[in-house]
Write a protein that holds these residues in place. Structure first.
Motif, PDB file in Angstrom:
ATOM      1  N   HIS A  11      -2.459   3.157   2.003  1.00 62.35           N
ATOM      2  CA  HIS A  11      -1.935   3.842   0.809  1.00 62.35           C
ATOM      3  C   HIS A  11      -0.448   4.168   0.947  1.00 62.35           C
ATOM      4  CE1 HIS A  11      -1.721   7.853   2.679  1.00 62.35           C
ATOM      5  NE2 HIS A  11      -2.810   7.480   3.331  1.00 62.35           N
ATOM      6  N   GLU A  12       0.068   4.011   2.167  1.00 67.21           N
ATOM      7  CA  GLU A  12       1.497   4.286   2.380  1.00 67.21           C
ATOM      8  C   GLU A  12       2.373   3.043   2.217  1.00 67.21           C
ATOM      9  OE1 GLU A  12       1.791   7.657   5.725  1.00 67.21           O
ATOM     10  OE2 GLU A  12       0.450   6.030   6.363  1.00 67.21           O
ATOM     11  N   ILE A  13       1.786   1.911   1.882  1.00 64.67           N
ATOM     12  CA  ILE A  13       2.577   0.692   1.724  1.00 64.67           C
ATOM     13  C   ILE A  13       3.596   0.892   0.595  1.00 64.67           C
ATOM     14  CG2 ILE A  13       1.182  -0.542  -0.025  1.00 64.67           C
ATOM     15  CD1 ILE A  13       1.431  -3.066   1.724  1.00 64.67           C
ATOM     16  N   PRO A  14       4.820   0.382   0.765  1.00 59.63           N
ATOM     17  CA  PRO A  14       5.812   0.533  -0.317  1.00 59.63           C
ATOM     18  C   PRO A  14       5.318  -0.132  -1.602  1.00 59.63           C
ATOM     19  CG  PRO A  14       6.856  -0.202   1.731  1.00 59.63           C
ATOM     20  CD  PRO A  14       5.378  -0.277   1.954  1.00 59.63           C
ATOM     21  N   LYS A  15       5.572   0.522  -2.730  1.00 65.03           N
ATOM     22  CA  LYS A  15       5.099   0.006  -4.014  1.00 65.03           C
ATOM     23  C   LYS A  15       6.228  -0.677  -4.790  1.00 65.03           C
ATOM     24  CE  LYS A  15       0.908   1.890  -3.575  1.00 65.03           C
ATOM     25  NZ  LYS A  15       1.075   2.661  -2.333  1.00 65.03           N
ATOM     26  N   ASP A  64       9.207  -3.066  -9.080  1.00 60.89           N
ATOM     27  CA  ASP A  64       7.784  -2.829  -8.770  1.00 60.89           C
ATOM     28  C   ASP A  64       7.121  -4.050  -8.135  1.00 60.89           C
ATOM     29  OD1 ASP A  64       7.947  -0.307  -9.788  1.00 60.89           O
ATOM     30  OD2 ASP A  64       7.096  -0.822 -11.759  1.00 60.89           O
ATOM     31  N   ILE A  65       6.325  -3.785  -7.106  1.00 55.20           N
ATOM     32  CA  ILE A  65       5.511  -4.860  -6.527  1.00 55.20           C
ATOM     33  C   ILE A  65       4.193  -4.885  -7.286  1.00 55.20           C
ATOM     34  CG2 ILE A  65       4.451  -5.802  -4.439  1.00 55.20           C
ATOM     35  CD1 ILE A  65       6.305  -4.039  -2.773  1.00 55.20           C
ATOM     36  N   PRO A  66       3.878  -5.997  -7.949  1.00 57.98           N
ATOM     37  CA  PRO A  66       2.611  -6.029  -8.707  1.00 57.98           C
ATOM     38  C   PRO A  66       1.410  -5.735  -7.811  1.00 57.98           C
ATOM     39  CG  PRO A  66       4.005  -7.894  -9.295  1.00 57.98           C
ATOM     40  CD  PRO A  66       4.660  -7.226  -8.122  1.00 57.98           C
ATOM     41  N   GLU A  67       0.471  -4.999  -8.356  1.00 60.70           N
ATOM     42  CA  GLU A  67      -0.764  -4.607  -7.667  1.00 60.70           C
ATOM     43  C   GLU A  67      -1.461  -5.819  -7.032  1.00 60.70           C
ATOM     44  OE1 GLU A  67      -2.805  -2.250  -6.044  1.00 60.70           O
ATOM     45  OE2 GLU A  67      -1.410  -1.122  -7.312  1.00 60.70           O
ATOM     46  N   GLU A  68      -1.468  -6.937  -7.756  1.00 56.62           N
ATOM     47  CA  GLU A  68      -2.158  -8.144  -7.271  1.00 56.62           C
ATOM     48  C   GLU A  68      -1.489  -8.694  -6.011  1.00 56.62           C
ATOM     49  OE1 GLU A  68      -1.181  -7.587 -10.354  1.00 56.62           O
ATOM     50  OE2 GLU A  68      -2.676  -8.242 -11.822  1.00 56.62           O
ATOM     51  N   ILE A  69      -0.191  -8.525  -5.907  1.00 57.63           N
ATOM     52  CA  ILE A  69       0.497  -8.987  -4.689  1.00 57.63           C
ATOM     53  C   ILE A  69       0.177  -8.051  -3.527  1.00 57.63           C
ATOM     54  CG2 ILE A  69       2.775  -9.326  -3.615  1.00 57.63           C
ATOM     55  CD1 ILE A  69       3.765 -10.420  -6.301  1.00 57.63           C
ATOM     56  N   LEU A  70       0.170  -6.751  -3.797  1.00 51.91           N
ATOM     57  CA  LEU A  70      -0.216  -5.794  -2.748  1.00 51.91           C
ATOM     58  C   LEU A  70      -1.613  -6.127  -2.223  1.00 51.91           C
ATOM     59  CD1 LEU A  70       1.035  -2.385  -4.222  1.00 51.91           C
ATOM     60  CD2 LEU A  70       2.005  -3.672  -2.301  1.00 51.91           C
ATOM     61  N   ASP A  71      -2.498  -6.485  -3.140  1.00 57.90           N
ATOM     62  CA  ASP A  71      -3.879  -6.794  -2.752  1.00 57.90           C
ATOM     63  C   ASP A  71      -3.921  -7.962  -1.758  1.00 57.90           C
ATOM     64  OD1 ASP A  71      -6.863  -6.439  -3.293  1.00 57.90           O
ATOM     65  OD2 ASP A  71      -6.574  -8.572  -3.699  1.00 57.90           O
ATOM     66  N   ILE A  72      -3.000  -8.878  -1.897  1.00 55.79           N
ATOM     67  CA  ILE A  72      -2.926  -9.986  -0.923  1.00 55.79           C
ATOM     68  C   ILE A  72      -2.318  -9.506   0.394  1.00 55.79           C
ATOM     69  CG2 ILE A  72      -1.893 -12.238  -0.422  1.00 55.79           C
ATOM     70  CD1 ILE A  72      -1.896 -12.746  -3.468  1.00 55.79           C
ATOM     71  N   LEU A  73      -1.239  -8.720   0.268  1.00 59.66           N
ATOM     72  CA  LEU A  73      -0.512  -8.259   1.455  1.00 59.66           C
ATOM     73  C   LEU A  73      -1.380  -7.417   2.392  1.00 59.66           C
ATOM     74  CD1 LEU A  73       2.987  -7.245  -0.026  1.00 59.66           C
ATOM     75  CD2 LEU A  73       2.370  -9.385   1.112  1.00 59.66           C
ATOM     76  N   TYR A  74      -2.373  -6.723   1.832  1.00 59.73           N
ATOM     77  CA  TYR A  74      -3.212  -5.859   2.678  1.00 59.73           C
ATOM     78  C   TYR A  74      -3.905  -6.625   3.795  1.00 59.73           C
ATOM     79  CZ  TYR A  74      -2.653  -1.991  -0.641  1.00 59.73           C
ATOM     80  OH  TYR A  74      -2.143  -0.988  -1.424  1.00 59.73           O
ATOM     81  N   ASN A 113       5.462 -12.954   3.343  1.00 60.86           N
ATOM     82  CA  ASN A 113       5.787 -11.871   2.412  1.00 60.86           C
ATOM     83  C   ASN A 113       6.343 -12.411   1.096  1.00 60.86           C
ATOM     84  OD1 ASN A 113       5.122  -9.877   4.332  1.00 60.86           O
ATOM     85  ND2 ASN A 113       7.175  -9.980   5.232  1.00 60.86           N
ATOM     86  N   THR A 114       7.170 -13.432   1.180  1.00 63.79           N
ATOM     87  CA  THR A 114       7.733 -13.984  -0.055  1.00 63.79           C
ATOM     88  C   THR A 114       6.897 -15.124  -0.613  1.00 63.79           C
ATOM     89  OG1 THR A 114       9.723 -14.863  -1.132  1.00 63.79           O
ATOM     90  CG2 THR A 114       9.319 -15.584   1.126  1.00 63.79           C
ATOM     91  N   SER A 115       6.202 -15.859   0.241  1.00 66.85           N
ATOM     92  CA  SER A 115       5.418 -16.992  -0.299  1.00 66.85           C
ATOM     93  C   SER A 115       4.336 -16.494  -1.254  1.00 66.85           C
ATOM     94  CB  SER A 115       4.823 -17.842   0.829  1.00 66.85           C
ATOM     95  OG  SER A 115       3.758 -17.194   1.475  1.00 66.85           O
ATOM     96  N   VAL A 116       3.693 -15.388  -0.917  1.00 67.29           N
ATOM     97  CA  VAL A 116       2.642 -14.899  -1.818  1.00 67.29           C
ATOM     98  C   VAL A 116       3.256 -14.360  -3.116  1.00 67.29           C
ATOM     99  CG1 VAL A 116       0.963 -14.428   0.022  1.00 67.29           C
ATOM    100  CG2 VAL A 116       2.488 -12.613  -0.710  1.00 67.29           C
ATOM    101  N   ALA A 117       4.422 -13.721  -3.007  1.00 67.54           N
ATOM    102  CA  ALA A 117       5.073 -13.221  -4.218  1.00 67.54           C
ATOM    103  C   ALA A 117       5.517 -14.396  -5.097  1.00 67.54           C
ATOM    104  CB  ALA A 117       6.270 -12.344  -3.847  1.00 67.54           C
ATOM    105  N   GLN A 118       6.139 -15.388  -4.496  1.00 68.06           N
ATOM    106  CA  GLN A 118       6.608 -16.530  -5.284  1.00 68.06           C
ATOM    107  C   GLN A 118       5.449 -17.283  -5.932  1.00 68.06           C
ATOM    108  OE1 GLN A 118       9.897 -19.006  -3.922  1.00 68.06           O
ATOM    109  NE2 GLN A 118      10.293 -17.619  -2.216  1.00 68.06           N
ATOM    110  N   ALA A 119       4.383 -17.489  -5.170  1.00 69.35           N
ATOM    111  CA  ALA A 119       3.226 -18.197  -5.739  1.00 69.35           C
ATOM    112  C   ALA A 119       2.637 -17.392  -6.900  1.00 69.35           C
ATOM    113  CB  ALA A 119       2.176 -18.444  -4.657  1.00 69.35           C
TER     114      ALA A 119
END
Lengths: 463, 463
Positions: A11-15, A64-74, A113-119
């Motif tokens: 829950h502390e991940i940057p948003k 803002d980092i989209p919620e869906e990207i955070l879900d991958i980053l976790y 970190n960027t490949s998932v955001a770019q995709a």
């Protein structure tokens, strides 16, 4: 026992990502065309999706980092911050050495970190296929993984010499459903032309970029785009999650700002990811020594120029304002393949010009020495690129010892070296060279830079 | 978003190992000599240091972990407990799947948990040199690392076929200062004899064990000992930190006992490390399905016998009470090299006999399918050995879905597969076989087991 690992809860991940362009004292110079006119965003639309072009041009401070990207980053974030107590003891330094461990990602480096955001942004824009190039294979692997998650087709043009030498990287890309071909390939005009002329060429990043871009822009359906793993603003933006996490983790052990921030720098993205949030603090008065570490085989910041130059060898891209050795510069074949790029990200370059950062160039032997010291104290095998950062870390920690200063050093462990053990083998058998770029080579290459009248050429060399 | 990673802070690391021998309903059968007499501890003194022999024989329930060993473990422990939410979603299962990630250690597997302990105890006992064998290289790597930290010389006899096929494992050992030779080698009587007879032999674990033991016991200074990476009680003991951490981590998300505990089992150490602390709960009444997963190429628990048998192919060791396929059984060459061992740890075997565990055999194709599914959902590339555990996890999660049960499944991700990508390559190109052991082969091998009158032979087959 001092605390070794500083965890961050999910829950502390940057948003939000942090955009340094909003805070640089002097506004960024725009990309230009060879005739000197400023690049218009729509000119990039055949290459990148509009939402990523917007991000590339953005001057917003927080995005803002989209919620869906955070879900991958976790899957692997927040990444650990660790203290290198074992190295500290070995060096007998009073310095405290902290590092972000980006090797924990599925592809083994920060690239994910960027490949998932770019995709994800490509997917949002309706793109069904992404092309890219890869040198040693880190970026191609990371993009393959991200495209698989998004259900996007992925085609990677891999520099032929690496394709042949590192078959396991190709296996990883295939594992994630991507197509990986040796470049030059018979699949593009550019590839065929080069194969006809030089059938035995080992290939180059420049050729692979040309093929990947041609492939993307020539898809008549308009559903294919190209992706780049470093250099551009939006790529660096996606990496800032590294530094933002590090800040929260350092705060947990009572450190507001480290004294020194270090990262290796090829195109600049892992370094920027860690350093930019601290650069913001420095702009606002904090005293931090921020050091991008390049390879002495490709010393664009310490021995190149700040100038407008092409991003690729073939000169297909717009001109970017950056530190460069000239776009046709051919670095010596150091194992840190990710540092063999002639230019530096415009955002990092501008920060260097502003005096916010102090580049250092490490040679290959001191870097592998550092990597061996790291493996024998901390225990982990780091990527050859990362070893350049560790060489600088050790230098600064020894200096702190000699000066009796309790400095806090923070660096980015950008990737593991488990698929790059060949370089270690060569070092251990005494067959590795320092590989510093020859003066003559640099002079000749710099002389070829197209000097656009509109581009303020400022020679670096404050240090 | 469900919580993916459950951290454990350093101060929460277990301070004692758990010894299942103290709690087994029936006392363990002792090792015996071929004439049926019980092995006396002092008979092992040429091979192992006395402090480890004491640990091997101990029936104490809890054994303190020395502070100095904890100080080493902090490099990567406590290891993360993660929830495989991405796999759960893919399988549409109501089961919650948790896993300990032992791939985060310097050598990339759980082996380092015992290698550092063994090296430390040897050092305490005044030992200056340790010999061992290694198959695929995981154990040799882990021991090299540990010996480097202790300043102990290390010599690894590596099965020649792996030595030739996996040169990067040798590089890792060299990196940590160990000497690694192909076995059979010209360095021992055993090696020379075999080389004379079969100059082109690919070697075997049995031969390598013979060489390593001969090397250790023939050092006249008395300062050399041998180390083993699995099977023995003290090795399994050192691994219990895995399960003890997992318990604390599960408690943080409100889980007292999981419904199912799974680990792959070659000699049994990573499985035991996770499972034994939960086996204690089961002995005291908890309802847990505990599943050691073997390779169908080497199905000692599901198709072998519980009998006294040699630990090595050459018959140099005492006879151990264990599940075995016969000490001369030659498994098919599956990529999960760590599961190609004819026997099972006596502690695990005894627990199986007691009905505390329910073995499962996974074939190579279902295992690699599982590994690919894992890489495409969770993102990480697992070791071929680990893939056998994941095959069982997927089977149980699908069963929970079909039965509509919200089970909690816990398993051990024993290692990463980044140095074993060749098996993935073969699977992806359709060239991998299921590799189940042929009935005839098993019958022939079992017939060769020396049946000591004193050894109560109990046929397994409760399941």
């Amino acid at each position: 026992m001092d605390q070794v690992k500083i965890n961050l809860e999910e829950h502390e991940i940057p948003k939000q990502w942090y955009n340094l362009a909003a805070d640089l004292p002097t506004p960024m110079l725009p990309p230009v065309l060879p005739d000197g006119t400023v690049l218009q965003p729509q000119m990039l639309e055949a290459v990148f999706p509009r939402n990523l072009i917007d991000q590339e041009m953005s001057r917003e401070r927080w995005i803002d980092i989209p919620e869906e990207i955070l879900d991958i980053l976790y899957r692997w974030r927040p990444a650990p911050l660790r203290r290198a107590v074992y190295l500290e003891r070995y060096l007998k330094t009073p310095a405290r050495i902290y590092y972000k461990d980006e090797s924990v990602s599925p592809s083994g480096s920060h690239k994910t970190n960027t490949s998932v955001a770019q995709a994800w942004y490509n997917k949002q824009f309706g793109i069904r296929r992404i092309t890219t190039e890869t040198g040693a294979g880190q970026w191609g692997t990371a993009l393959s993984f991200a495209c698989h998650l998004m259900g996007i087709e992925c085609k990677v043009y891999m520099v032929r010499v690496s394709f042949d030498q590192k078959p396991m990287r190709k296996t990883l890309m295939n594992l994630w459903g991507a197509q990986c071909v040796a470049s030059p390939s018979p699949d593009t005009h550019a590839g065929r032309a080069i194969l006809k002329e030089m059938p035995d060429t080992p290939g180059s990043l420049g050729i692979a970029i040309s093929e990947a871009i041609e492939d993307a822009v020539s898809d008549k359906s308009g559903r294919t785009r190209y992706a780049l793993g470093s250099v551009l603003n939006h790529v660096l933006l996606h990496q800032t999650v590294i530094g933002l996490e590090a800040k929260k983790q350092l705060a947990k052990v009572g450190i507001k700002t480290p004294d020194i921030v270090i990262g290796c720098a090829g195109g600049g993205s892992n370094f920027a990811g860690l350093a930019f949030p601290f650069t913001q603090d420095k702009i606002h008065g904090a005293k931090i020594d921020i050091i991008p570490v390049e390879s002495a085989a490709c010393p664009k910041m310490t021995r190149g120029e700040f100038a407008y130059d092409y991003g690729d060898v073939a000169g297909m891209t717009p001109l970017l304002p950056m530190h460069t050795l000239g776009h046709k510069f051919v670095p010596l074949p150091v194992h840190a393949g990710g540092l063999r790029y002639h230019g530096m990200a415009p955002l990092v370059s501008q920060a260097v010009v502003e005096g916010l950062m102090r580049p250092y160039a490490a040679n290959q032997v001191e870097s592998f020495e550092a990597a061996i010291t790291w493996a024998r104290t901390e225990g982990f095998v780091i990527a050859p690129e990362t070893s350049n950062a560790v060489a600088c870390v050790i230098k600064e920690a020894v200096k702190a010892r000699d000066e009796g200063k309790e400095k806090v050093i923070l660096f980015n462990l950008s990737g593991h070296g488990l698929l790059d053990l060949h370089g270690y083998e060569k070092y251990l058998s005494g067959n590795l060279e320092a590989s510093c770029a020859p003066d003559e080579e640099i002079r000749r290459s710099l002389a070829q830079i197209v000097r656009t009248p509109e581009a303020p050429l400022r020679r670096t060399g404050r240090w």
